[in-house]
Design a protein around this motif. Structure first.
Motif, PDB file in Angstrom:
ATOM      1  N   GLU A 262     -97.580 -74.389  -4.566  1.00 46.55           N
ATOM      2  CA  GLU A 262     -97.646 -72.935  -4.730  1.00 46.55           C
ATOM      3  C   GLU A 262     -96.264 -72.301  -4.613  1.00 46.55           C
ATOM      4  OE1 GLU A 262     -99.666 -74.680  -2.566  1.00 46.55           O
ATOM      5  OE2 GLU A 262    -101.359 -74.681  -3.963  1.00 46.55           O
ATOM      6  N   GLN A 263     -95.475 -72.748  -3.649  1.00 48.20           N
ATOM      7  CA  GLN A 263     -94.118 -72.236  -3.494  1.00 48.20           C
ATOM      8  C   GLN A 263     -93.273 -72.602  -4.710  1.00 48.20           C
ATOM      9  OE1 GLN A 263     -93.343 -74.275   0.194  1.00 48.20           O
ATOM     10  NE2 GLN A 263     -93.393 -72.356   1.373  1.00 48.20           N
ATOM     11  N   PHE A 264     -93.419 -73.830  -5.168  1.00 47.22           N
ATOM     12  CA  PHE A 264     -92.654 -74.304  -6.318  1.00 47.22           C
ATOM     13  C   PHE A 264     -92.973 -73.489  -7.565  1.00 47.22           C
ATOM     14  CE2 PHE A 264     -92.145 -77.214  -9.957  1.00 47.22           C
ATOM     15  CZ  PHE A 264     -90.817 -77.564  -9.801  1.00 47.22           C
ATOM     16  N   ILE A 265     -94.224 -73.270  -7.827  1.00 44.59           N
ATOM     17  CA  ILE A 265     -94.657 -72.507  -8.996  1.00 44.59           C
ATOM     18  C   ILE A 265     -94.264 -71.036  -8.862  1.00 44.59           C
ATOM     19  CG2 ILE A 265     -96.682 -71.694 -10.292  1.00 44.59           C
ATOM     20  CD1 ILE A 265     -95.930 -74.624 -10.820  1.00 44.59           C
ATOM     21  N   GLY A 266     -94.321 -70.513  -7.651  1.00 51.65           N
ATOM     22  CA  GLY A 266     -94.038 -69.098  -7.431  1.00 51.65           C
ATOM     23  C   GLY A 266     -92.579 -68.708  -7.552  1.00 51.65           C
ATOM     24  N   ARG A 267     -91.679 -69.661  -7.429  1.00 54.29           N
ATOM     25  CA  ARG A 267     -90.244 -69.358  -7.493  1.00 54.29           C
ATOM     26  C   ARG A 267     -89.770 -69.290  -8.934  1.00 54.29           C
ATOM     27  NH1 ARG A 267     -87.620 -71.099  -2.641  1.00 54.29           N
ATOM     28  NH2 ARG A 267     -85.723 -70.245  -3.542  1.00 54.29           N
ATOM     29  N   LYS A 268     -88.677 -68.535  -9.167  1.00 54.93           N
ATOM     30  CA  LYS A 268     -88.050 -68.511 -10.489  1.00 54.93           C
ATOM     31  C   LYS A 268     -87.207 -69.770 -10.664  1.00 54.93           C
ATOM     32  CE  LYS A 268     -87.954 -63.593 -11.288  1.00 54.93           C
ATOM     33  NZ  LYS A 268     -87.135 -62.430 -11.631  1.00 54.93           N
ATOM     34  N   HIS A 269     -87.271 -70.329 -11.853  1.00 55.74           N
ATOM     35  CA  HIS A 269     -86.607 -71.595 -12.137  1.00 55.74           C
ATOM     36  C   HIS A 269     -85.425 -71.418 -13.082  1.00 55.74           C
ATOM     37  CE1 HIS A 269     -89.683 -74.500 -10.553  1.00 55.74           C
ATOM     38  NE2 HIS A 269     -90.338 -73.355 -10.503  1.00 55.74           N
ATOM     39  N   VAL A 270     -84.399 -72.246 -12.849  1.00 63.60           N
ATOM     40  CA  VAL A 270     -83.312 -72.408 -13.803  1.00 63.60           C
ATOM     41  C   VAL A 270     -83.660 -73.653 -14.606  1.00 63.60           C
ATOM     42  CG1 VAL A 270     -80.864 -72.903 -14.125  1.00 63.60           C
ATOM     43  CG2 VAL A 270     -81.593 -71.456 -12.226  1.00 63.60           C
ATOM     44  N   VAL A 271     -83.661 -73.526 -15.920  1.00 66.60           N
ATOM     45  CA  VAL A 271     -83.880 -74.703 -16.761  1.00 66.60           C
ATOM     46  C   VAL A 271     -82.655 -74.875 -17.655  1.00 66.60           C
ATOM     47  CG1 VAL A 271     -86.397 -74.598 -16.716  1.00 66.60           C
ATOM     48  CG2 VAL A 271     -85.169 -73.388 -18.498  1.00 66.60           C
ATOM     49  N   ALA A 272     -82.282 -76.131 -17.871  1.00 62.96           N
ATOM     50  CA  ALA A 272     -81.123 -76.449 -18.709  1.00 62.96           C
ATOM     51  C   ALA A 272     -81.600 -77.123 -19.981  1.00 62.96           C
ATOM     52  CB  ALA A 272     -80.156 -77.356 -17.954  1.00 62.96           C
ATOM     53  N   GLY A 273     -81.059 -76.680 -21.097  1.00 63.47           N
ATOM     54  CA  GLY A 273     -81.436 -77.249 -22.383  1.00 63.47           C
ATOM     55  C   GLY A 273     -81.214 -78.741 -22.469  1.00 63.47           C
ATOM     56  N   THR A 274     -80.233 -79.250 -21.735  1.00 63.31           N
ATOM     57  CA  THR A 274     -79.949 -80.688 -21.778  1.00 63.31           C
ATOM     58  C   THR A 274     -81.003 -81.511 -21.049  1.00 63.31           C
ATOM     59  OG1 THR A 274     -78.460 -80.338 -19.915  1.00 63.31           O
ATOM     60  CG2 THR A 274     -77.462 -80.488 -22.088  1.00 63.31           C
ATOM     61  N   LEU A 275     -81.893 -80.850 -20.312  1.00 59.53           N
ATOM     62  CA  LEU A 275     -82.993 -81.544 -19.646  1.00 59.53           C
ATOM     63  C   LEU A 275     -84.325 -81.200 -20.318  1.00 59.53           C
ATOM     64  CD1 LEU A 275     -82.014 -81.091 -15.892  1.00 59.53           C
ATOM     65  CD2 LEU A 275     -81.851 -83.164 -17.269  1.00 59.53           C
ATOM     66  N   ALA A 276     -84.299 -81.058 -21.627  1.00 60.69           N
ATOM     67  CA  ALA A 276     -85.474 -80.603 -22.369  1.00 60.69           C
ATOM     68  C   ALA A 276     -86.697 -81.468 -22.104  1.00 60.69           C
ATOM     69  CB  ALA A 276     -85.168 -80.546 -23.861  1.00 60.69           C
TER      70      ALA A 276
ATOM     71  N   THR B  93     -87.422 -83.392 -19.465  1.00 63.98           N
ATOM     72  CA  THR B  93     -87.886 -83.145 -18.097  1.00 63.98           C
ATOM     73  C   THR B  93     -88.601 -81.804 -18.012  1.00 63.98           C
ATOM     74  OG1 THR B  93     -86.074 -84.445 -17.166  1.00 63.98           O
ATOM     75  CG2 THR B  93     -87.157 -82.887 -15.692  1.00 63.98           C
ATOM     76  N   ASN B  94     -88.029 -80.783 -18.637  1.00 62.47           N
ATOM     77  CA  ASN B  94     -88.644 -79.456 -18.636  1.00 62.47           C
ATOM     78  C   ASN B  94     -90.017 -79.485 -19.295  1.00 62.47           C
ATOM     79  OD1 ASN B  94     -86.234 -78.549 -17.516  1.00 62.47           O
ATOM     80  ND2 ASN B  94     -85.432 -77.853 -19.467  1.00 62.47           N
ATOM     81  N   GLN B  95     -90.142 -80.197 -20.413  1.00 63.25           N
ATOM     82  CA  GLN B  95     -91.427 -80.295 -21.111  1.00 63.25           C
ATOM     83  C   GLN B  95     -92.471 -81.003 -20.258  1.00 63.25           C
ATOM     84  OE1 GLN B  95     -90.411 -82.267 -24.752  1.00 63.25           O
ATOM     85  NE2 GLN B  95     -89.439 -80.460 -25.629  1.00 63.25           N
ATOM     86  N   LEU B  96     -92.074 -82.100 -19.620  1.00 62.20           N
ATOM     87  CA  LEU B  96     -93.012 -82.828 -18.758  1.00 62.20           C
ATOM     88  C   LEU B  96     -93.446 -81.970 -17.577  1.00 62.20           C
ATOM     89  CD1 LEU B  96     -91.309 -86.339 -18.693  1.00 62.20           C
ATOM     90  CD2 LEU B  96     -93.446 -85.735 -19.838  1.00 62.20           C
ATOM     91  N   LEU B  97     -92.519 -81.252 -17.004  1.00 63.43           N
ATOM     92  CA  LEU B  97     -92.823 -80.383 -15.870  1.00 63.43           C
ATOM     93  C   LEU B  97     -93.764 -79.248 -16.278  1.00 63.43           C
ATOM     94  CD1 LEU B  97     -92.220 -79.952 -12.889  1.00 63.43           C
ATOM     95  CD2 LEU B  97     -90.228 -78.629 -13.566  1.00 63.43           C
TER      96      LEU B  97
ATOM     97  N   ARG C  97     -99.170 -76.882 -16.315  1.00 61.02           N
ATOM     98  CA  ARG C  97    -100.331 -76.326 -17.030  1.00 61.02           C
ATOM     99  C   ARG C  97    -101.596 -77.115 -16.726  1.00 61.02           C
ATOM    100  NH1 ARG C  97     -98.761 -76.834 -22.499  1.00 61.02           N
ATOM    101  NH2 ARG C  97     -96.588 -77.024 -21.988  1.00 61.02           N
ATOM    102  N   ARG C  98    -101.459 -78.443 -16.623  1.00 61.67           N
ATOM    103  CA  ARG C  98    -102.613 -79.277 -16.297  1.00 61.67           C
ATOM    104  C   ARG C  98    -103.192 -78.886 -14.933  1.00 61.67           C
ATOM    105  NH1 ARG C  98    -104.438 -83.357 -13.623  1.00 61.67           N
ATOM    106  NH2 ARG C  98    -102.540 -83.850 -12.486  1.00 61.67           N
ATOM    107  N   LEU C  99    -102.325 -78.456 -14.027  1.00 62.87           N
ATOM    108  CA  LEU C  99    -102.747 -78.034 -12.695  1.00 62.87           C
ATOM    109  C   LEU C  99    -103.157 -76.567 -12.655  1.00 62.87           C
ATOM    110  CD1 LEU C  99     -99.951 -79.868 -10.674  1.00 62.87           C
ATOM    111  CD2 LEU C  99    -102.372 -80.519 -10.825  1.00 62.87           C
ATOM    112  N   GLY C 100    -103.146 -75.909 -13.812  1.00 65.37           N
ATOM    113  CA  GLY C 100    -103.566 -74.514 -13.884  1.00 65.37           C
ATOM    114  C   GLY C 100    -102.485 -73.515 -13.540  1.00 65.37           C
ATOM    115  N   ALA C 101    -101.243 -73.931 -13.631  1.00 65.87           N
ATOM    116  CA  ALA C 101    -100.122 -73.046 -13.289  1.00 65.87           C
ATOM    117  C   ALA C 101     -99.128 -73.013 -14.448  1.00 65.87           C
ATOM    118  CB  ALA C 101     -99.433 -73.543 -12.020  1.00 65.87           C
TER     119      ALA C 101
END
Length: 118
Positions: A4-18, A20-24, A29-33
């Motif tokens: 809940e804390q992880f989902i609730g925080r604002k995230h920095v995403v880097a294009g070079t980790l596309a 990882t970002n997609q998997l995350l 979404r699978r967990l409803g978040a």
């Protein structure tokens, strides 16, 4: 950090980790978040300073988290979401199979990846 804390925080995403970002995002979404992306940067090296000087968090591979914790004042914690392991494969043209430079480079890549295998 809880999910809940992880989902609730604002995230920095880097294009070079596309990937990882997609998997995350997919697992969230699978967990409803859904991840709350605060900023999307094109370069990975922007991540540690953004995290260190804001309330943002970032999900990065373990090796990068270790490096970032040495570059900036950031805390490292395990992801509260399980991501699948990634398979890395090398491909090259058959005509370059015996080329000395290609063989050397393929060996460097294979050895580097072997060092990170758990």
């Amino acid at each position: 950090m809880t999910l809940e804390q992880f989902i609730g925080r604002k995230h920095v995403v880097a294009g070079t980790l596309a990937l990882t970002n997609q998997l995350l995002e997919k697992e969230s979404r699978r967990l409803g978040a859904r991840l709350n992306v605060g900023v999307d940067v094109p370069y990975l090296l922007a991540v540690p300073s953004l995290v260190a000087t804001s309330d943002f968090i970032a999900a990065v591979p373990d090796e990068l988290a270790d490096l970032f914790s040495r570059l900036a004042d950031v805390d490292v914690f395990p992801l509260p979401i399980k991501l699948p392991d990634l398979t890395v494969q090398e491909f090259w043209r058959a005509r370059h199979h015996n080329d000395a430079g290609h063989r050397w480079f393929r060996g460097v890549v294979a050895e580097t990846l072997r060092l990170y295998k758990t």
